[in-house]
Design a protein around this motif. Sequence first.
Motif, mmCIF file in Angstrom:
data_model
loop_
_atom_site.group_PDB
_atom_site.id
_atom_site.type_symbol
_atom_site.label_atom_id
_atom_site.label_comp_id
_atom_site.label_asym_id
_atom_site.label_seq_id
_atom_site.Cartn_x
_atom_site.Cartn_y
_atom_site.Cartn_z
ATOM 1 N N VAL A 1 88.978 39.105 -16.128
ATOM 2 C CA VAL A 1 88.123 37.991 -15.714
ATOM 3 C C VAL A 1 88.448 37.593 -14.286
ATOM 4 C CG1 VAL A 1 87.292 35.683 -16.312
ATOM 5 C CG2 VAL A 1 88.288 37.110 -18.077
ATOM 6 N N GLY A 2 87.424 37.252 -13.524
ATOM 7 C CA GLY A 2 87.632 36.724 -12.176
ATOM 8 C C GLY A 2 86.837 35.453 -12.010
ATOM 9 N N LEU A 3 87.411 34.504 -11.269
ATOM 10 C CA LEU A 3 86.679 33.269 -10.980
ATOM 11 C C LEU A 3 87.086 32.741 -9.607
ATOM 12 C CD1 LEU A 3 88.111 30.268 -13.070
ATOM 13 C CD2 LEU A 3 89.414 32.285 -12.474
ATOM 14 N N MET A 4 86.148 32.078 -8.926
ATOM 15 C CA MET A 4 86.482 31.497 -7.625
ATOM 16 C C MET A 4 87.242 30.181 -7.752
ATOM 17 S SD MET A 4 85.795 33.744 -5.444
ATOM 18 C CE MET A 4 86.365 32.825 -4.016
ATOM 19 N N PRO A 5 86.929 29.287 -8.699
ATOM 20 C CA PRO A 5 87.717 28.051 -8.811
ATOM 21 C C PRO A 5 89.171 28.337 -9.179
ATOM 22 C CG PRO A 5 85.639 27.862 -10.013
ATOM 23 C CD PRO A 5 85.801 29.303 -9.646
ATOM 24 N N HIS A 6 90.019 27.352 -8.891
ATOM 25 C CA HIS A 6 91.462 27.500 -9.115
ATOM 26 C C HIS A 6 91.912 26.712 -10.339
ATOM 27 C CE1 HIS A 6 92.744 29.461 -5.311
ATOM 28 N NE2 HIS A 6 91.641 28.913 -4.834
ATOM 29 N N PRO A 7 91.981 27.319 -11.519
ATOM 30 C CA PRO A 7 92.430 26.582 -12.694
ATOM 31 C C PRO A 7 93.879 26.103 -12.567
ATOM 32 C CG PRO A 7 92.187 28.931 -13.201
ATOM 33 C CD PRO A 7 91.611 28.709 -11.847
ATOM 34 N N GLU A 8 94.698 26.862 -11.806
ATOM 35 C CA GLU A 8 96.122 26.479 -11.700
ATOM 36 C C GLU A 8 96.305 25.186 -10.908
ATOM 37 O OE1 GLU A 8 94.641 28.616 -9.834
ATOM 38 O OE2 GLU A 8 95.544 28.748 -7.832
ATOM 39 N N ARG A 9 95.295 24.848 -10.079
ATOM 40 C CA ARG A 9 95.411 23.599 -9.309
ATOM 41 C C ARG A 9 94.898 22.411 -10.113
ATOM 42 N NH1 ARG A 9 93.310 25.472 -3.332
ATOM 43 N NH2 ARG A 9 94.670 27.302 -3.209
ATOM 44 N N ALA A 10 94.118 22.685 -11.161
ATOM 45 C CA ALA A 10 93.635 21.614 -12.036
ATOM 46 C C ALA A 10 94.565 21.581 -13.245
ATOM 47 C CB ALA A 10 92.195 21.879 -12.443
ATOM 48 N N SER A 11 95.856 21.345 -12.963
ATOM 49 C CA SER A 11 96.853 21.485 -14.021
ATOM 50 C C SER A 11 97.539 20.174 -14.348
ATOM 51 C CB SER A 11 97.885 22.535 -13.600
ATOM 52 O OG SER A 11 98.470 22.154 -12.369
ATOM 53 N N SER A 12 97.041 19.084 -13.783
ATOM 54 C CA SER A 12 97.651 17.777 -14.057
ATOM 55 C C SER A 12 96.677 16.683 -13.645
ATOM 56 C CB SER A 12 98.943 17.645 -13.249
ATOM 57 O OG SER A 12 99.284 16.289 -13.094
ATOM 58 N N ALA A 13 96.631 15.603 -14.453
ATOM 59 C CA ALA A 13 95.766 14.470 -14.099
ATOM 60 C C ALA A 13 96.150 13.938 -12.718
ATOM 61 C CB ALA A 13 95.874 13.380 -15.149
ATOM 62 N N LEU A 14 97.426 14.078 -12.358
ATOM 63 C CA LEU A 14 97.891 13.607 -11.041
ATOM 64 C C LEU A 14 97.220 14.375 -9.901
ATOM 65 C CD1 LEU A 14 101.753 13.145 -11.429
ATOM 66 C CD2 LEU A 14 100.076 11.380 -10.850
ATOM 67 N N LEU A 15 96.795 15.597 -10.175
ATOM 68 C CA LEU A 15 96.139 16.423 -9.153
ATOM 69 C C LEU A 15 94.625 16.240 -9.191
ATOM 70 C CD1 LEU A 15 98.160 19.739 -9.642
ATOM 71 C CD2 LEU A 15 98.457 18.048 -7.836
ATOM 72 N N GLY A 16 94.147 15.340 -10.015
ATOM 73 C CA GLY A 16 92.706 15.069 -10.070
ATOM 74 C C GLY A 16 92.025 15.625 -11.296
ATOM 75 N N SER A 17 92.628 16.632 -11.903
ATOM 76 C CA SER A 17 92.039 17.214 -13.111
ATOM 77 C C SER A 17 93.079 18.083 -13.810
ATOM 78 C CB SER A 17 90.826 18.090 -12.747
ATOM 79 O OG SER A 17 90.422 18.864 -13.866
ATOM 80 N N ALA A 18 93.036 18.076 -15.114
ATOM 81 C CA ALA A 18 93.909 18.968 -15.888
ATOM 82 C C ALA A 18 93.059 19.981 -16.646
ATOM 83 C CB ALA A 18 94.778 18.156 -16.837
ATOM 84 N N ASP A 19 91.774 20.082 -16.257
ATOM 85 C CA ASP A 19 90.847 20.935 -17.006
ATOM 86 C C ASP A 19 91.188 22.426 -16.920
ATOM 87 O OD1 ASP A 19 89.542 18.637 -17.613
ATOM 88 O OD2 ASP A 19 87.734 19.052 -16.440
#
Lengths: 236, 87
Positions: A192-210
């Motif tokens: 699988v490949g994706l342009m968004p960065h799931p690893e950066r959405a890894s904490s509510a403190l970073l804006g999203s944990a999705d």
Amino acid sequence: MTDAATVGVLCFPGSNCEHDVVAALEGLGAAARIVWHSDSDLSGFGGLVVPGGFAHGDYLRPGAIARFSPAMGALSSFAERGGPVLGICNGFQVLTEAGLLPGALMRNAGMRFVCTTVECEVVSSSSVLTAAVPTGTVLRLPVNHYEGNYTVNAEGLAELERNGQVVLRYRDNPNGSTGNIAGVANRAGNVVGLMPHPERASSALLGSADGLRLLESFLAAVANGAGASRAPRVAS
Amino acid sequence: MIFSVAVEVRPLEGIANPEGLTIERALPALGFTGVRGVRVGKLLRFELDAVDEHHARREVEQMCEHLLANPVIERADIHLEAVGGTQ
């Protein structure tokens, strides 16, 4: 997930998200290790991630040089055996250049580098990244790229749609991608490949944990031993 | 023989070319109002030592196929010119 197999995170000259990927995976209780691109032995890993960055300076085209690195040969064999492989941002570009995923990523339609958080909808569960996330789920994920305009011709797009290979779609297309495609899988669903960065959405403190929901799905595939354990063994 | 090689890599017909569009929109501001269909690609130049033009062309075609162009989005046109004998 204490007994999860180790995930290998490839690092090329110019990669810059490898530590973020390791941190996000470790945060989920998995073991992850960075592997230098000249290493041609990837045995022992249960899953592989090609992280974001600018592998080999993005010279010629993003991913064009990276695909010749020794680790990529081993990654291709791993993918052929059904092993879970994830390409994020530049990693997505590397996987398309290597022919492991269909299509290509071109310069953004607006000729602007995009750096923002976008909403993406999970549109297919037939991939290692989305198997554990219900179709229709909307995730808030950061994007950070200049060449994320996913391009595929009309027949190619029809085939992707027919096979459920489009796994993520932008709700508000930031880069001109064909069919609002943010992420695609190969036919088998293990690459699988994706342009968004799931690893950066890894904490509510970073804006999203999705992003964790996607990474959890990937780790479940790793823990299930997709690939390595199902590899055909040649008697010697 | 030594060949001077130019490989012109350009976006396939039907593939959007935002660089070209941006340039096309900028030119009228400078008074160049008749420009249509700007497409931006890249040009690679190098020298190649090969036994003859046939072999040189085949070798460059393979380079294009494997590295210099991405066939999903680009086509490559090869220009070859003999510039001298092998050293």
